[in-house]
Design a protein around this motif. Sequence first.
Motif, PDB file in Angstrom:
ATOM      1  N   LYS A   1      36.981 -53.471  -4.929  1.00  0.00           N
ATOM      2  CA  LYS A   1      37.782 -54.536  -5.547  1.00  0.00           C
ATOM      3  C   LYS A   1      37.172 -55.047  -6.846  1.00  0.00           C
ATOM      4  O   LYS A   1      37.888 -55.437  -7.764  1.00  0.00           O
ATOM      5  N   THR A   2      35.830 -55.016  -6.941  1.00  0.00           N
ATOM      6  CA  THR A   2      35.178 -55.545  -8.147  1.00  0.00           C
ATOM      7  C   THR A   2      34.842 -54.468  -9.183  1.00  0.00           C
ATOM      8  O   THR A   2      34.785 -54.755 -10.379  1.00  0.00           O
ATOM      9  N   HIS A   3      34.616 -53.223  -8.724  1.00  0.00           N
ATOM     10  CA  HIS A   3      34.154 -52.175  -9.628  1.00  0.00           C
ATOM     11  C   HIS A   3      35.144 -51.038  -9.840  1.00  0.00           C
ATOM     12  O   HIS A   3      35.114 -50.376 -10.877  1.00  0.00           O
ATOM     13  N   GLY A   4      35.991 -50.764  -8.843  1.00  0.00           N
ATOM     14  CA  GLY A   4      36.958 -49.671  -8.991  1.00  0.00           C
ATOM     15  C   GLY A   4      36.705 -48.540  -8.016  1.00  0.00           C
ATOM     16  O   GLY A   4      36.903 -48.688  -6.811  1.00  0.00           O
ATOM     17  N   HIS A   5      36.200 -47.417  -8.525  1.00  0.00           N
ATOM     18  CA  HIS A   5      36.073 -46.202  -7.722  1.00  0.00           C
ATOM     19  C   HIS A   5      34.728 -46.154  -6.983  1.00  0.00           C
ATOM     20  O   HIS A   5      33.675 -45.981  -7.589  1.00  0.00           O
ATOM     21  N   VAL A   6      34.792 -46.293  -5.666  1.00  0.00           N
ATOM     22  CA  VAL A   6      33.599 -46.199  -4.817  1.00  0.00           C
ATOM     23  C   VAL A   6      33.547 -44.808  -4.204  1.00  0.00           C
ATOM     24  O   VAL A   6      34.525 -44.342  -3.618  1.00  0.00           O
ATOM     25  N   VAL A   7      32.396 -44.150  -4.332  1.00  0.00           N
ATOM     26  CA  VAL A   7      32.195 -42.848  -3.692  1.00  0.00           C
ATOM     27  C   VAL A   7      31.200 -43.037  -2.556  1.00  0.00           C
ATOM     28  O   VAL A   7      30.108 -43.562  -2.757  1.00  0.00           O
ATOM     29  N   ARG A   8      31.618 -42.627  -1.391  1.00  0.00           N
ATOM     30  CA  ARG A   8      30.748 -42.691  -0.206  1.00  0.00           C
ATOM     31  C   ARG A   8      30.198 -41.295   0.021  1.00  0.00           C
ATOM     32  O   ARG A   8      30.900 -40.393   0.482  1.00  0.00           O
ATOM     33  N   LEU A   9      28.947 -41.082  -0.355  1.00  0.00           N
ATOM     34  CA  LEU A   9      28.317 -39.763  -0.300  1.00  0.00           C
ATOM     35  C   LEU A   9      27.572 -39.607   1.024  1.00  0.00           C
ATOM     36  O   LEU A   9      26.624 -40.340   1.302  1.00  0.00           O
ATOM     37  N   LYS A  10      28.035 -38.647   1.826  1.00  0.00           N
ATOM     38  CA  LYS A  10      27.500 -38.480   3.174  1.00  0.00           C
ATOM     39  C   LYS A  10      27.019 -37.054   3.378  1.00  0.00           C
ATOM     40  O   LYS A  10      27.568 -36.114   2.818  1.00  0.00           O
ATOM     41  N   GLY A  11      25.981 -36.873   4.195  1.00  0.00           N
ATOM     42  CA  GLY A  11      25.456 -35.546   4.462  1.00  0.00           C
ATOM     43  C   GLY A  11      26.431 -34.672   5.224  1.00  0.00           C
ATOM     44  O   GLY A  11      27.272 -35.165   5.978  1.00  0.00           O
ATOM     45  N   GLY A  12      26.326 -33.356   5.009  1.00  0.00           N
ATOM     46  CA  GLY A  12      27.199 -32.412   5.724  1.00  0.00           C
ATOM     47  C   GLY A  12      28.656 -32.600   5.366  1.00  0.00           C
ATOM     48  O   GLY A  12      29.010 -32.745   4.194  1.00  0.00           O
ATOM     49  N   ASP A  13      29.500 -32.608   6.394  1.00  0.00           N
ATOM     50  CA  ASP A  13      30.922 -32.901   6.204  1.00  0.00           C
ATOM     51  C   ASP A  13      31.220 -34.245   6.859  1.00  0.00           C
ATOM     52  O   ASP A  13      30.927 -34.434   8.044  1.00  0.00           O
ATOM     53  N   PRO A  14      31.803 -35.191   6.112  1.00  0.00           N
ATOM     54  CA  PRO A  14      31.997 -36.552   6.632  1.00  0.00           C
ATOM     55  C   PRO A  14      32.938 -36.655   7.826  1.00  0.00           C
ATOM     56  O   PRO A  14      32.949 -37.675   8.510  1.00  0.00           O
ATOM     57  N   PHE A  15      33.747 -35.628   8.060  1.00  0.00           N
ATOM     58  CA  PHE A  15      34.676 -35.677   9.182  1.00  0.00           C
ATOM     59  C   PHE A  15      34.111 -35.014  10.444  1.00  0.00           C
ATOM     60  O   PHE A  15      34.795 -34.921  11.456  1.00  0.00           O
ATOM     61  N   ILE A  16      32.868 -34.527  10.379  1.00  0.00           N
ATOM     62  CA  ILE A  16      32.219 -33.967  11.571  1.00  0.00           C
ATOM     63  C   ILE A  16      31.051 -34.884  11.933  1.00  0.00           C
ATOM     64  O   ILE A  16      29.956 -34.774  11.382  1.00  0.00           O
ATOM     65  N   PHE A  17      31.320 -35.831  12.799  1.00  0.00           N
ATOM     66  CA  PHE A  17      30.358 -36.840  13.248  1.00  0.00           C
ATOM     67  C   PHE A  17      29.757 -37.629  12.087  1.00  0.00           C
ATOM     68  O   PHE A  17      28.613 -38.071  12.158  1.00  0.00           O
ATOM     69  N   GLY A  18      30.537 -37.818  11.032  1.00  0.00           N
ATOM     70  CA  GLY A  18      30.035 -38.529   9.864  1.00  0.00           C
ATOM     71  C   GLY A  18      30.646 -39.892   9.645  1.00  0.00           C
ATOM     72  O   GLY A  18      30.302 -40.581   8.690  1.00  0.00           O
ATOM     73  N   ARG A  19      31.583 -40.291  10.502  1.00  0.00           N
ATOM     74  CA  ARG A  19      32.238 -41.603  10.442  1.00  0.00           C
ATOM     75  C   ARG A  19      33.032 -41.817   9.163  1.00  0.00           C
ATOM     76  O   ARG A  19      33.398 -42.938   8.810  1.00  0.00           O
ATOM     77  N   GLY A  20      33.316 -40.710   8.463  1.00  0.00           N
ATOM     78  CA  GLY A  20      34.110 -40.817   7.245  1.00  0.00           C
ATOM     79  C   GLY A  20      35.510 -41.327   7.511  1.00  0.00           C
ATOM     80  O   GLY A  20      36.060 -42.125   6.737  1.00  0.00           O
ATOM     81  N   ALA A  21      36.106 -40.878   8.606  1.00  0.00           N
ATOM     82  CA  ALA A  21      37.466 -41.300   8.939  1.00  0.00           C
ATOM     83  C   ALA A  21      37.529 -42.806   9.193  1.00  0.00           C
ATOM     84  O   ALA A  21      38.478 -43.484   8.770  1.00  0.00           O
ATOM     85  N   GLU A  22      36.502 -43.334   9.860  1.00  0.00           N
ATOM     86  CA  GLU A  22      36.462 -44.775  10.155  1.00  0.00           C
ATOM     87  C   GLU A  22      36.402 -45.589   8.865  1.00  0.00           C
ATOM     88  O   GLU A  22      37.085 -46.613   8.726  1.00  0.00           O
ATOM     89  N   GLU A  23      35.585 -45.143   7.922  1.00  0.00           N
ATOM     90  CA  GLU A  23      35.438 -45.876   6.668  1.00  0.00           C
ATOM     91  C   GLU A  23      36.717 -45.827   5.844  1.00  0.00           C
ATOM     92  O   GLU A  23      37.096 -46.820   5.209  1.00  0.00           O
ATOM     93  N   MET A  24      37.400 -44.699   5.872  1.00  0.00           N
ATOM     94  CA  MET A  24      38.660 -44.584   5.142  1.00  0.00           C
ATOM     95  C   MET A  24      39.736 -45.476   5.751  1.00  0.00           C
ATOM     96  O   MET A  24      40.494 -46.143   5.025  1.00  0.00           O
ATOM     97  N   GLU A  25      39.785 -45.512   7.080  1.00  0.00           N
ATOM     98  CA  GLU A  25      40.769 -46.368   7.760  1.00  0.00           C
ATOM     99  C   GLU A  25      40.517 -47.843   7.444  1.00  0.00           C
ATOM    100  O   GLU A  25      41.453 -48.609   7.219  1.00  0.00           O
ATOM    101  N   PHE A  26      39.244 -48.237   7.421  1.00  0.00           N
ATOM    102  CA  PHE A  26      38.899 -49.629   7.129  1.00  0.00           C
ATOM    103  C   PHE A  26      39.325 -49.992   5.705  1.00  0.00           C
ATOM    104  O   PHE A  26      39.935 -51.039   5.476  1.00  0.00           O
ATOM    105  N   ALA A  27      38.999 -49.121   4.746  1.00  0.00           N
ATOM    106  CA  ALA A  27      39.371 -49.378   3.350  1.00  0.00           C
ATOM    107  C   ALA A  27      40.888 -49.434   3.183  1.00  0.00           C
ATOM    108  O   ALA A  27      41.424 -50.306   2.485  1.00  0.00           O
ATOM    109  N   ALA A  28      41.577 -48.516   3.844  1.00  0.00           N
ATOM    110  CA  ALA A  28      43.041 -48.464   3.734  1.00  0.00           C
ATOM    111  C   ALA A  28      43.688 -49.727   4.282  1.00  0.00           C
ATOM    112  O   ALA A  28      44.750 -50.154   3.801  1.00  0.00           O
ATOM    113  N   SER A  29      43.049 -50.349   5.285  1.00  0.00           N
ATOM    114  CA  SER A  29      43.611 -51.582   5.863  1.00  0.00           C
ATOM    115  C   SER A  29      43.589 -52.738   4.869  1.00  0.00           C
ATOM    116  O   SER A  29      44.274 -53.749   5.066  1.00  0.00           O
ATOM    117  N   PHE A  30      42.823 -52.595   3.782  1.00  0.00           N
ATOM    118  CA  PHE A  30      42.785 -53.596   2.716  1.00  0.00           C
ATOM    119  C   PHE A  30      43.602 -53.158   1.500  1.00  0.00           C
ATOM    120  O   PHE A  30      43.474 -53.717   0.411  1.00  0.00           O
TER     121      PHE A  30
END
Length: 256
Positions: A81-110
Amino acid sequence: MIFKNPKLTVVGAGPGDVDLITLKAIKTLKNADVVLYDALVNEELLDHINPKAEIIFVGKRRGCYRYQQEQINDLIVARAKTHGHVVRLKGGDPFIFGRGAEEMEFAASFGIETAMVPGISSSLAVPAYQNIPLTKRGNAESFWVITGTTKDHKLSNDVAIAAKSNATVVVLMGMGKLPEIIKLFQQEHKNNLPVAIIQNGTRDNEKIAVGTVDTILDVVKKQKLSNPAIIVLGEVVSHRQILANVQQEHQKALIA
């Protein structure tokens, strides 16, 4: 001040070797306003980030949490909201036990726009770097990728089911539960099944222990392996030695 559209892009950094990150991921890092990165991300990748971007380490290790997951979620939304484009850099693939889906759902709810750049999963790449194929004709027709530790900090029930199959079994985050995993395979009379444990896979400080279900605990203790490591159980582990033998025979033939 130029208003920037709030956006979250979850990016997979790959298993450790910096060369295994994708071109799309590099392009995304160059367009970031803020980058939040994890402990398993190779820090050499930070050199590819937009030099004007804010870089924040939010890494988590067992027993040491710089940020709780709820704090990371809040930070994503606040910075978007304050800076614009946030990149969440995670090891491996974020959708394989990386909680990437959870973070995307949380952001989308806003109301924040979200995108995802897949990464090469350590579950595939780390065994491959040690010449261990997860499938091989005559040995394995399928493979399981299972978390060693569930949300409740217990061993996944899927390990017991996988132990009954002929599939290759790859366990991530399972070193703390290794004795339990081994016991399940012993109960299925798979005492001689080959096992490989690879620590810091694809990195310069990579270590590997190879044994069987009955011997691997002693091998791990002797070689002092620990997290972060991947456990591979299956006949395909033998391919590593088979390949080495073929190459050795070929060299002998050339010398002769």
